[in-house]
Scaffold this motif. Sequence first.
Motif, PDB file in Angstrom:
ATOM      1  N   ASP A  10      34.921  43.674  38.353  1.00 58.43           N
ATOM      2  CA  ASP A  10      34.648  43.586  36.912  1.00 58.43           C
ATOM      3  C   ASP A  10      33.663  42.450  36.629  1.00 58.43           C
ATOM      4  O   ASP A  10      33.950  41.290  36.941  1.00 58.43           O
ATOM      5  CB  ASP A  10      35.948  43.321  36.138  1.00 58.43           C
ATOM      6  N   VAL A  46      41.676  36.926  35.972  1.00 61.79           N
ATOM      7  CA  VAL A  46      43.100  36.604  35.862  1.00 61.79           C
ATOM      8  C   VAL A  46      43.904  37.902  35.710  1.00 61.79           C
ATOM      9  O   VAL A  46      43.469  38.835  35.022  1.00 61.79           O
ATOM     10  CB  VAL A  46      43.320  35.671  34.638  1.00 61.79           C
ATOM     11  N   ARG A  48      46.630  40.853  34.731  1.00 63.57           N
ATOM     12  CA  ARG A  48      46.953  41.372  33.394  1.00 63.57           C
ATOM     13  C   ARG A  48      48.103  40.571  32.751  1.00 63.57           C
ATOM     14  O   ARG A  48      48.004  40.132  31.608  1.00 63.57           O
ATOM     15  CB  ARG A  48      47.352  42.850  33.517  1.00 63.57           C
ATOM     16  N   SER A 113      39.106  42.319  44.219  1.00 65.62           N
ATOM     17  CA  SER A 113      39.304  42.389  42.760  1.00 65.62           C
ATOM     18  C   SER A 113      40.750  42.069  42.387  1.00 65.62           C
ATOM     19  O   SER A 113      41.672  42.354  43.145  1.00 65.62           O
ATOM     20  CB  SER A 113      38.951  43.792  42.264  1.00 65.62           C
ATOM     21  N   ALA A 114      40.920  41.506  41.184  1.00 65.85           N
ATOM     22  CA  ALA A 114      42.261  41.218  40.663  1.00 65.85           C
ATOM     23  C   ALA A 114      42.823  42.396  39.871  1.00 65.85           C
ATOM     24  O   ALA A 114      43.919  42.315  39.327  1.00 65.85           O
ATOM     25  CB  ALA A 114      42.197  39.986  39.761  1.00 65.85           C
ATOM     26  N   SER A 115      42.077  43.497  39.820  1.00 61.04           N
ATOM     27  CA  SER A 115      42.464  44.598  38.933  1.00 61.04           C
ATOM     28  C   SER A 115      43.325  45.650  39.619  1.00 61.04           C
ATOM     29  O   SER A 115      43.067  46.036  40.761  1.00 61.04           O
ATOM     30  CB  SER A 115      41.197  45.266  38.389  1.00 61.04           C
ATOM     31  N   LYS A 116      44.313  46.146  38.869  1.00 61.83           N
ATOM     32  CA  LYS A 116      45.104  47.286  39.347  1.00 61.83           C
ATOM     33  C   LYS A 116      44.305  48.574  39.197  1.00 61.83           C
ATOM     34  O   LYS A 116      44.686  49.603  39.734  1.00 61.83           O
ATOM     35  CB  LYS A 116      46.401  47.404  38.531  1.00 61.83           C
ATOM     36  N   ASN A 117      43.241  48.522  38.411  1.00 64.19           N
ATOM     37  CA  ASN A 117      42.424  49.717  38.150  1.00 64.19           C
ATOM     38  C   ASN A 117      41.180  49.780  39.033  1.00 64.19           C
ATOM     39  O   ASN A 117      40.284  50.590  38.780  1.00 64.19           O
ATOM     40  CB  ASN A 117      41.983  49.721  36.681  1.00 64.19           C
TER      41      ASN A 117
HETATM   42  P1  B16 Z   1      43.786  45.123  35.309  1.00 69.32           P
HETATM   43  P2  B16 Z   1      38.069  41.403  38.794  1.00 69.32           P
HETATM   44  C1  B16 Z   1      40.006  41.333  36.924  1.00 69.32           C
HETATM   45  O1  B16 Z   1      39.139  42.053  37.770  1.00 69.32           O
HETATM   46  C2  B16 Z   1      39.346  41.094  35.567  1.00 69.32           C
HETATM   47  O2  B16 Z   1      38.295  40.146  35.696  1.00 69.32           O
HETATM   48  C3  B16 Z   1      40.348  40.543  34.582  1.00 69.32           C
HETATM   49  O3  B16 Z   1      39.749  40.417  33.308  1.00 69.32           O
HETATM   50  C4  B16 Z   1      41.544  41.484  34.501  1.00 69.32           C
HETATM   51  O4  B16 Z   1      42.538  40.973  33.624  1.00 69.32           O
HETATM   52  C5  B16 Z   1      42.141  41.641  35.906  1.00 69.32           C
HETATM   53  O5  B16 Z   1      41.155  42.153  36.774  1.00 69.32           O
HETATM   54  C6  B16 Z   1      43.327  42.589  35.911  1.00 69.32           C
HETATM   55  O6  B16 Z   1      42.848  43.867  35.599  1.00 69.32           O
HETATM   56  O7  B16 Z   1      44.416  44.941  33.983  1.00 69.32           O
HETATM   57  O8  B16 Z   1      42.821  46.285  35.360  1.00 69.32           O
HETATM   58  O9  B16 Z   1      44.802  45.178  36.436  1.00 69.32           O
HETATM   59  O10 B16 Z   1      37.057  40.690  37.969  1.00 69.32           O
HETATM   60  O11 B16 Z   1      38.870  40.488  39.713  1.00 69.32           O
HETATM   61  O12 B16 Z   1      37.491  42.608  39.513  1.00 69.32           O
END
Ligand code: B16
Length: 216
Positions: A10, A46, A48, A113-117
């Motif tokens: 992201d 960070v 969710r 990435s920190a995202s679950k998506n």
């Molecule tokens: P989700 P990254 C992070 O992705 C985002 O920067 C951060 O804004 C978001 O809260 C986090 O993933 C969790 O994302 O809600 O989709 O699980 O920048 O590490 O790729």
Amino acid sequence: MKKGIILDLDGVICDTAYFHYLAWKQLAEEYNYELTHSDNEALKGVSRADSLRYILEKANVSIDASKFEADLVRKNDWYLKLVDTMSEESVLPGVREFFQRCAIKRIPLALGSASKNARLVLQKVGLLHTFHGIVDAGTVTNGKPHPETFLEAAKLINIKPENCIVFEDSSSGVQAAKSANMYTVGVGIPQDLPMADEYVTNLGEYDFASFEMQIA
Ligand code: B16
Ligand code: MG
């Protein structure tokens, strides 16, 4: 010596950092709190749940566990509606060329990435199979700024941490990469990412000539 590249998702590969911002802004407004630029910078990278904790603290509001879970779901639903509008065109400038150059140079690539998506977003932009390893929120116990995300990504591509270059747009992510002993390219400006080793505004600006020299 073999070197590798680890990319955040992201805000580095696609503009989903902006989608996260819009969804958190909508939620914060329900608690009469207006997100500032520095809040937005602090929330990048960070998880969710930690993002919601941050907003509730700023808004000086406390909610029970079931409302907390419901808010996480609603924020993610808003976010996914925005993700749904994405296509293969939705990558940031220079991203396609960057990956073409990595392929020509046969550079091992991992996502951190920190995202679950993360996998869903990569699929949307047609890049799921570009990576030799993917680390996302489902893979690690400790999120950024802990180094685990990047250390695990380095393991997946079988490259020593000190031979990895990380591209990150968040302050917590740059801290994580530096704690993992990795050279870090900040995708942004020095004021927002003071710990990075160098800066680009997008991946297209990255000078691959320096890739050869950065890790000697
Ligand atoms: P989700 P990254 C992070 O992705 C985002 O920067 C951060 O804004 C978001 O809260 C986090 O993933 C969790 O994302 O809600 O989709 O699980 O920048 O590490 O790729
Ligand atoms: Mg990011």
